[in-house]
Motif scaffolding. Structure first.
Motif, PDB file in Angstrom:
ATOM      1  N   GLY A 149       0.819  -1.200   0.000  1.00 55.71           N
ATOM      2  CA  GLY A 149       0.000   0.000   0.000  1.00 55.71           C
ATOM      3  C   GLY A 149       0.856   1.255   0.000  1.00 55.71           C
ATOM      4  O   GLY A 149       2.091   1.182  -0.036  1.00 55.71           O
ATOM      5  N   PRO A 150       0.224   2.409   0.065  1.00 59.50           N
ATOM      6  CA  PRO A 150       0.950   3.681   0.034  1.00 59.50           C
ATOM      7  C   PRO A 150       2.063   3.793   1.083  1.00 59.50           C
ATOM      8  O   PRO A 150       3.167   4.236   0.758  1.00 59.50           O
ATOM      9  CB  PRO A 150      -0.148   4.718   0.277  1.00 59.50           C
ATOM     10  CG  PRO A 150      -1.364   4.087  -0.309  1.00 59.50           C
ATOM     11  CD  PRO A 150      -1.228   2.627   0.038  1.00 59.50           C
ATOM     12  N   ALA A 151       1.792   3.389   2.310  1.00 55.30           N
ATOM     13  CA  ALA A 151       2.824   3.488   3.353  1.00 55.30           C
ATOM     14  C   ALA A 151       4.033   2.616   3.013  1.00 55.30           C
ATOM     15  O   ALA A 151       5.176   3.013   3.267  1.00 55.30           O
ATOM     16  CB  ALA A 151       2.243   3.100   4.709  1.00 55.30           C
ATOM     17  N   ASP A 152       3.774   1.445   2.433  1.00 54.33           N
ATOM     18  CA  ASP A 152       4.872   0.560   2.041  1.00 54.33           C
ATOM     19  C   ASP A 152       5.745   1.211   0.971  1.00 54.33           C
ATOM     20  O   ASP A 152       6.975   1.171   1.052  1.00 54.33           O
ATOM     21  CB  ASP A 152       4.325  -0.764   1.498  1.00 54.33           C
ATOM     22  CG  ASP A 152       3.507  -1.524   2.521  1.00 54.33           C
ATOM     23  OD1 ASP A 152       3.991  -1.706   3.651  1.00 54.33           O
ATOM     24  OD2 ASP A 152       2.377  -1.926   2.179  1.00 54.33           O
ATOM     25  N   PHE A 153       5.105   1.815  -0.029  1.00 59.27           N
ATOM     26  CA  PHE A 153       5.880   2.452  -1.098  1.00 59.27           C
ATOM     27  C   PHE A 153       6.642   3.667  -0.587  1.00 59.27           C
ATOM     28  O   PHE A 153       7.770   3.916  -1.017  1.00 59.27           O
ATOM     29  CB  PHE A 153       4.975   2.806  -2.287  1.00 59.27           C
ATOM     30  CG  PHE A 153       4.621   1.609  -3.111  1.00 59.27           C
ATOM     31  CD1 PHE A 153       5.559   1.029  -3.956  1.00 59.27           C
ATOM     32  CD2 PHE A 153       3.363   1.038  -3.022  1.00 59.27           C
ATOM     33  CE1 PHE A 153       5.243  -0.100  -4.702  1.00 59.27           C
ATOM     34  CE2 PHE A 153       3.036  -0.089  -3.771  1.00 59.27           C
ATOM     35  CZ  PHE A 153       3.982  -0.659  -4.613  1.00 59.27           C
ATOM     36  N   ARG A 154       6.042   4.401   0.342  1.00 59.60           N
ATOM     37  CA  ARG A 154       6.779   5.534   0.937  1.00 59.60           C
ATOM     38  C   ARG A 154       8.021   5.035   1.681  1.00 59.60           C
ATOM     39  O   ARG A 154       9.102   5.615   1.549  1.00 59.60           O
ATOM     40  CB  ARG A 154       5.879   6.314   1.885  1.00 59.60           C
ATOM     41  CG  ARG A 154       4.878   7.187   1.188  1.00 59.60           C
ATOM     42  CD  ARG A 154       4.142   8.085   2.183  1.00 59.60           C
ATOM     43  NE  ARG A 154       3.120   8.841   1.509  1.00 59.60           N
ATOM     44  CZ  ARG A 154       1.824   8.557   1.543  1.00 59.60           C
ATOM     45  NH1 ARG A 154       1.385   7.533   2.253  1.00 59.60           N
ATOM     46  NH2 ARG A 154       0.961   9.300   0.894  1.00 59.60           N
ATOM     47  N   ALA A 155       7.867   3.963   2.448  1.00 53.94           N
ATOM     48  CA  ALA A 155       8.993   3.412   3.209  1.00 53.94           C
ATOM     49  C   ALA A 155      10.074   2.880   2.275  1.00 53.94           C
ATOM     50  O   ALA A 155      11.271   3.129   2.486  1.00 53.94           O
ATOM     51  CB  ALA A 155       8.509   2.312   4.153  1.00 53.94           C
ATOM     52  N   MET A 156       9.677   2.165   1.243  1.00 52.84           N
ATOM     53  CA  MET A 156      10.658   1.616   0.292  1.00 52.84           C
ATOM     54  C   MET A 156      11.381   2.727  -0.459  1.00 52.84           C
ATOM     55  O   MET A 156      12.593   2.640  -0.686  1.00 52.84           O
ATOM     56  CB  MET A 156       9.976   0.673  -0.691  1.00 52.84           C
ATOM     57  CG  MET A 156       9.561  -0.643  -0.068  1.00 52.84           C
ATOM     58  SD  MET A 156       8.876  -1.803  -1.269  1.00 52.84           S
ATOM     59  CE  MET A 156       7.316  -1.002  -1.671  1.00 52.84           C
ATOM     60  N   ALA A 157      10.664   3.775  -0.837  1.00 55.33           N
ATOM     61  CA  ALA A 157      11.289   4.902  -1.534  1.00 55.33           C
ATOM     62  C   ALA A 157      12.315   5.578  -0.633  1.00 55.33           C
ATOM     63  O   ALA A 157      13.403   5.949  -1.086  1.00 55.33           O
ATOM     64  CB  ALA A 157      10.233   5.903  -1.990  1.00 55.33           C
ATOM     65  N   ALA A 158      11.996   5.716   0.638  1.00 53.55           N
ATOM     66  CA  ALA A 158      12.941   6.311   1.588  1.00 53.55           C
ATOM     67  C   ALA A 158      14.172   5.422   1.741  1.00 53.55           C
ATOM     68  O   ALA A 158      15.311   5.919   1.744  1.00 53.55           O
ATOM     69  CB  ALA A 158      12.266   6.535   2.934  1.00 53.55           C
ATOM     70  N   LEU A 186       4.102   9.808  -3.962  1.00 52.67           N
ATOM     71  CA  LEU A 186       5.386  10.174  -3.352  1.00 52.67           C
ATOM     72  C   LEU A 186       5.688  11.658  -3.496  1.00 52.67           C
ATOM     73  O   LEU A 186       6.296  12.259  -2.608  1.00 52.67           O
ATOM     74  CB  LEU A 186       6.518   9.348  -3.979  1.00 52.67           C
ATOM     75  CG  LEU A 186       6.451   7.838  -3.768  1.00 52.67           C
ATOM     76  CD1 LEU A 186       7.551   7.147  -4.564  1.00 52.67           C
ATOM     77  CD2 LEU A 186       6.552   7.490  -2.292  1.00 52.67           C
ATOM     78  N   LYS A 187       5.260  12.238  -4.601  1.00 56.54           N
ATOM     79  CA  LYS A 187       5.490  13.662  -4.857  1.00 56.54           C
ATOM     80  C   LYS A 187       4.563  14.542  -4.018  1.00 56.54           C
ATOM     81  O   LYS A 187       4.832  15.718  -3.806  1.00 56.54           O
ATOM     82  CB  LYS A 187       5.294  13.932  -6.360  1.00 56.54           C
ATOM     83  CG  LYS A 187       5.497  15.331  -6.808  1.00 56.54           C
ATOM     84  CD  LYS A 187       6.936  15.660  -6.951  1.00 56.54           C
ATOM     85  CE  LYS A 187       7.086  17.052  -7.566  1.00 56.54           C
ATOM     86  NZ  LYS A 187       8.402  17.578  -7.431  1.00 56.54           N
ATOM     87  N   GLY A 188       3.459  13.960  -3.527  1.00 58.82           N
ATOM     88  CA  GLY A 188       2.507  14.737  -2.742  1.00 58.82           C
ATOM     89  C   GLY A 188       1.418  15.366  -3.585  1.00 58.82           C
ATOM     90  O   GLY A 188       0.626  16.165  -3.086  1.00 58.82           O
ATOM     91  N   ILE A 189       1.377  15.019  -4.869  1.00 61.87           N
ATOM     92  CA  ILE A 189       0.347  15.534  -5.764  1.00 61.87           C
ATOM     93  C   ILE A 189      -1.002  14.917  -5.386  1.00 61.87           C
ATOM     94  O   ILE A 189      -2.041  15.569  -5.459  1.00 61.87           O
ATOM     95  CB  ILE A 189       0.704  15.217  -7.229  1.00 61.87           C
ATOM     96  CG1 ILE A 189       1.993  15.923  -7.611  1.00 61.87           C
ATOM     97  CG2 ILE A 189      -0.441  15.585  -8.173  1.00 61.87           C
ATOM     98  CD1 ILE A 189       2.600  15.455  -8.926  1.00 61.87           C
ATOM     99  N   LYS A 190      -0.962  13.644  -5.006  1.00 57.95           N
ATOM    100  CA  LYS A 190      -2.159  12.904  -4.578  1.00 57.95           C
ATOM    101  C   LYS A 190      -1.870  12.267  -3.225  1.00 57.95           C
ATOM    102  O   LYS A 190      -0.727  12.127  -2.831  1.00 57.95           O
ATOM    103  CB  LYS A 190      -2.489  11.787  -5.577  1.00 57.95           C
ATOM    104  CG  LYS A 190      -2.791  12.250  -6.978  1.00 57.95           C
ATOM    105  CD  LYS A 190      -4.223  12.625  -7.104  1.00 57.95           C
ATOM    106  CE  LYS A 190      -4.610  12.850  -8.561  1.00 57.95           C
ATOM    107  NZ  LYS A 190      -6.016  13.076  -8.704  1.00 57.95           N
TER     108      LYS A 190
END
Length: 74
Positions: free
Chosen positions: A17-26, A65-69
């Motif tokens: 989900g979104p939190a997972d992708f944010r963590a992986m991107a970091a 990730l960009k914060g657009i959505k």
């Protein structure tokens, strides 16, 4: 396709989900202090290669990730 539909399909395909992708991107260094630090192509190439996402779905994660959505966007 709505933004929520993109997120649902991504979750079904990847189990993430979104939190997972944010963590992986970091972890990959794609974000710094919560801000995107790379180009869209870096994100989409990663998602296409590692998760076999199509371009539209990869761009949905980029927008997240960009914060657009965000998770509440339609």
């Amino acid at each position: 396709m709505s933004f929520q539909a993109y997120l649902t399909t991504i979750k079904q395909k990847t189990g993430k989900g979104p939190a997972d992708f944010r963590a992986m991107a970091a972890e990959k260094g794609f974000t710094k202090n919560g801000e995107l630090a790379v180009k869209a192509s870096d994100i989409t190439n990663w998602l296409k290669t590692d998760f076999e996402l199509g371009h539209g779905h990869a761009m949905a994660i980029y927008a997240l990730l960009k914060g657009i959505k965000n998770e509440d966007s339609v």
